[in-house]
Design a protein around this motif. Structure first.
Motif, PDB file in Angstrom:
ATOM      1  N   MET A   1       0.843  -1.196   0.000  1.00 55.49           N
ATOM      2  CA  MET A   1       0.000   0.000   0.000  1.00 55.49           C
ATOM      3  C   MET A   1       0.880   1.247   0.000  1.00 55.49           C
ATOM      4  N   LYS A   2       0.577   2.164  -0.881  1.00 55.66           N
ATOM      5  CA  LYS A   2       1.347   3.396  -1.002  1.00 55.66           C
ATOM      6  C   LYS A   2       0.630   4.522  -0.263  1.00 55.66           C
ATOM      7  N   ILE A   3       1.355   5.136   0.670  1.00 56.29           N
ATOM      8  CA  ILE A   3       0.771   6.173   1.513  1.00 56.29           C
ATOM      9  C   ILE A   3       1.586   7.452   1.410  1.00 56.29           C
ATOM     10  N   PHE A   4       0.909   8.546   1.198  1.00 51.54           N
ATOM     11  CA  PHE A   4       1.533   9.867   1.268  1.00 51.54           C
ATOM     12  C   PHE A   4       0.844  10.654   2.369  1.00 51.54           C
ATOM     13  N   ALA A   5       1.633  11.332   3.216  1.00 53.29           N
ATOM     14  CA  ALA A   5       1.052  12.094   4.318  1.00 53.29           C
ATOM     15  C   ALA A   5       1.783  13.414   4.486  1.00 53.29           C
ATOM     16  N   LEU A   6       1.059  14.395   4.995  1.00 49.72           N
ATOM     17  CA  LEU A   6       1.695  15.679   5.280  1.00 49.72           C
ATOM     18  C   LEU A   6       1.088  16.299   6.532  1.00 49.72           C
ATOM     19  N   ASP A   7       1.857  17.209   7.128  1.00 44.76           N
ATOM     20  CA  ASP A   7       1.392  17.942   8.307  1.00 44.76           C
ATOM     21  C   ASP A   7       1.868  19.380   8.190  1.00 44.76           C
ATOM     22  N   THR A   8       0.942  20.316   8.352  1.00 40.31           N
ATOM     23  CA  THR A   8       1.270  21.740   8.279  1.00 40.31           C
ATOM     24  C   THR A   8       0.839  22.463   9.553  1.00 40.31           C
ATOM     25  N   SER A   9       0.810  21.745  10.669  1.00 42.44           N
ATOM     26  CA  SER A   9       0.334  22.332  11.922  1.00 42.44           C
ATOM     27  C   SER A   9       1.358  23.232  12.595  1.00 42.44           C
ATOM     28  N   THR A  10       2.617  23.193  12.132  1.00 43.73           N
ATOM     29  CA  THR A  10       3.674  24.027  12.697  1.00 43.73           C
ATOM     30  C   THR A  10       4.288  24.878  11.586  1.00 43.73           C
ATOM     31  N   GLU A  11       5.336  25.613  11.930  1.00 44.65           N
ATOM     32  CA  GLU A  11       6.010  26.431  10.924  1.00 44.65           C
ATOM     33  C   GLU A  11       6.758  25.570   9.914  1.00 44.65           C
ATOM     34  N   ALA A  12       6.950  24.301  10.236  1.00 38.77           N
ATOM     35  CA  ALA A  12       7.588  23.374   9.300  1.00 38.77           C
ATOM     36  C   ALA A  12       6.521  22.674   8.464  1.00 38.77           C
ATOM     37  N   ILE A  13       6.901  22.308   7.247  1.00 41.52           N
ATOM     38  CA  ILE A  13       6.056  21.444   6.421  1.00 41.52           C
ATOM     39  C   ILE A  13       6.655  20.050   6.505  1.00 41.52           C
ATOM     40  N   CYS A  14       5.881  19.100   6.977  1.00 36.84           N
ATOM     41  CA  CYS A  14       6.346  17.734   7.147  1.00 36.84           C
ATOM     42  C   CYS A  14       5.656  16.839   6.117  1.00 36.84           C
ATOM     43  N   VAL A  15       6.440  16.086   5.354  1.00 35.35           N
ATOM     44  CA  VAL A  15       5.870  15.173   4.362  1.00 35.35           C
ATOM     45  C   VAL A  15       6.511  13.799   4.514  1.00 35.35           C
ATOM     46  N   GLY A  16       5.749  12.765   4.181  1.00 32.22           N
ATOM     47  CA  GLY A  16       6.259  11.408   4.263  1.00 32.22           C
ATOM     48  C   GLY A  16       5.595  10.518   3.231  1.00 32.22           C
ATOM     49  N   TYR A  17       6.328   9.503   2.793  1.00 32.45           N
ATOM     50  CA  TYR A  17       5.791   8.545   1.824  1.00 32.45           C
ATOM     51  C   TYR A  17       6.349   7.157   2.124  1.00 32.45           C
ATOM     52  N   THR A  18       5.506   6.149   1.965  1.00 36.33           N
ATOM     53  CA  THR A  18       5.957   4.764   2.065  1.00 36.33           C
ATOM     54  C   THR A  18       5.223   3.904   1.049  1.00 36.33           C
ATOM     55  N   ASP A  19       5.943   2.907   0.547  1.00 33.70           N
ATOM     56  CA  ASP A  19       5.319   1.920  -0.335  1.00 33.70           C
ATOM     57  C   ASP A  19       5.139   0.599   0.403  1.00 33.70           C
ATOM     58  N   GLY A  20       5.310   0.640   1.733  1.00 31.83           N
ATOM     59  CA  GLY A  20       5.182  -0.548   2.552  1.00 31.83           C
ATOM     60  C   GLY A  20       6.515  -1.175   2.903  1.00 31.83           C
ATOM     61  N   GLN A  21       7.536  -0.852   2.134  1.00 28.25           N
ATOM     62  CA  GLN A  21       8.879  -1.377   2.391  1.00 28.25           C
ATOM     63  C   GLN A  21       9.880  -0.255   2.645  1.00 28.25           C
ATOM     64  N   ASN A  22       9.786   0.781   1.837  1.00 28.44           N
ATOM     65  CA  ASN A  22      10.679   1.925   1.971  1.00 28.44           C
ATOM     66  C   ASN A  22       9.937   3.118   2.557  1.00 28.44           C
ATOM     67  N   PHE A  23      10.652   3.900   3.360  1.00 32.92           N
ATOM     68  CA  PHE A  23      10.066   5.077   3.982  1.00 32.92           C
ATOM     69  C   PHE A  23      10.899   6.305   3.618  1.00 32.92           C
ATOM     70  N   TYR A  24      10.206   7.366   3.230  1.00 33.73           N
ATOM     71  CA  TYR A  24      10.862   8.617   2.882  1.00 33.73           C
ATOM     72  C   TYR A  24      10.175   9.747   3.653  1.00 33.73           C
ATOM     73  N   SER A  25      10.959  10.679   4.160  1.00 27.86           N
ATOM     74  CA  SER A  25      10.357  11.800   4.874  1.00 27.86           C
ATOM     75  C   SER A  25      11.229  13.039   4.729  1.00 27.86           C
ATOM     76  N   MET A  26      10.599  14.200   4.918  1.00 31.86           N
ATOM     77  CA  MET A  26      11.325  15.460   4.806  1.00 31.86           C
ATOM     78  C   MET A  26      10.572  16.547   5.564  1.00 31.86           C
ATOM     79  N   ASN A  27      11.316  17.429   6.215  1.00 35.25           N
ATOM     80  CA  ASN A  27      10.749  18.616   6.839  1.00 35.25           C
ATOM     81  C   ASN A  27      11.342  19.844   6.165  1.00 35.25           C
ATOM     82  N   TYR A  28      10.477  20.787   5.838  1.00 32.41           N
ATOM     83  CA  TYR A  28      10.938  22.036   5.226  1.00 32.41           C
ATOM     84  C   TYR A  28      10.831  23.173   6.234  1.00 32.41           C
TER      85      TYR A  28
END
Length: 221
Positions: A1-28
Motif C-alpha cells: 500500500m502506497k501512503i503519502f502524508a503531510l502535516d502543516t500544523s507548525t512552521e515546518a512542512i512535514c511530508v512522508g511517503y511509504t510503499d510498505g517497504q521503503n520510507f521517505y520523509s522530509m521537513n521544510y
C-alpha cells in the motif's frame, strides 16, 4: 500500500511517503509561507520518491491543533489530491505525532503551542497514551495543569513559557517527523479511521480571529 502524508500544523512542512517497504520523509523550514511552498515541495518530494499522485492508495494528514491558516492550507491540499484520485484520507492528531519524538521518555510529555493571546493549545501523553486531549486553555490554567503532571517535559512553540514548572525539550522536538506521521496514519488505517475527503476537518479548538471580531461587531450593534 502506497501512503503519502503531510502535516502543516507548525512552521515546518512535514511530508512522508511509504510503499510498505521503503520510507521517505522530509521537513521544510524556510521563509516562504505554506501557501507558496507546499505545492512545489510536494511535487519535488514525490519525484524524488519516484511516485505519482495517481499511484497513491491512501492520503494522511495531520489535523492539528495548530495555526488555523496553516491547517486549512494543508488539509485543502490533501483533500484536492484525494478527490482527484478518489482515494481516502486518514486523519491524525498532530500533537500525538510530536509526542512520538520523545517516545522513550518515562516522563509526561506535554505539547504546548501558541493559540490566541493569553491562551495555549495543550495536550499530554504518557507512554504515548493520551492523558489530556488537545485543548485550548488560558496560560494560567495551563500552569495549574502542568503542576499536576509527573515531572513533565514540555515541547512546542509555547514551551518556554513554562520553564519554571517543567523541563523544556529541545526546539527540534516540537516538529512532526515524517516517519512518525506515517506510523500514525498506518495505525489509524488499521483502526478504520478512514474518511472520505469531504469528511475530514481540522482540529479547531478556538474560533478564528475573524470570527471573534465579527462576534464583537455584532454585539456592539
Amino acid at each position: 500500500m502506497k501512503i503519502f502524508a503531510l502535516d502543516t500544523s507548525t512552521e515546518a512542512i512535514c511530508v512522508g511517503y511509504t510503499d510498505g517497504q521503503n520510507f521517505y520523509s522530509m521537513n521544510y523550514f524556510g521563509v516562504e509561507k505554506h501557501a507558496v511552498k507546499l505545492a512545489p515541495l510536494v511535487n519535488d518530494f514525490l519525484k524524488l520518491c519516484d511516485v505519482k499522485v495517481s499511484d497513491i492508495d491512501v492520503f494522511g494528514c495531520g489535523i492539528g491543533p495548530g495555526s488555523l491558516t496553516s491547517l486549512r492550507i494543508g488539509l485543502a491540499f490533501v483533500q484536492a489530491m484525494a478527490c482527484v484520485t478518489s482515494k481516502p484520507i486518514v486523519p491524525v492528531v498532530s500533537s500525538k505525532v510530536v509526542a512520538m519524538n520523545l517516545s522513550g521518555c518515562e516522563q509526561d510529555v506535554v505539547i504546548v503551542k501558541k493559540a490566541r493571546e493569553g491562551f495555549v493549545y495543550i495536550s499530554c501523553y504518557r507512554s504515548l497514551q493520551e492523558v489530556l486531549a488537545p485543548s485550548v486553555l488560558e496560560i494560567e490554567k495551563a500552569f495549574d495543569i502542568l503542576r499536576n503532571f509527573k515531572d513533565p517535559v514540555v515541547v512546542g512553540d509555547a514551551a518556554h513559557m513554562f520553564e519554571s514548572v517543567a523541563l523544556v525539550g529541545k526546539k527540534e522536538l516540537q516538529y512532526p517527523r515524517g516517519e512518525f506521521l506515517l506510523h500514525e496514519v498506518m495505525q489509524n488505517f488499521k483502526a478504520n479511521v478512514v474518511r472520505k475527503p469531504h469528511e475530514v476537518e481540522p482540529l479547531y479548538l478556538q474560533k478564528s480571529i475573524a470570527e471573534m471580531n465579527l462576534e464583537k461587531r455584532l454585539k456592539g450593534q
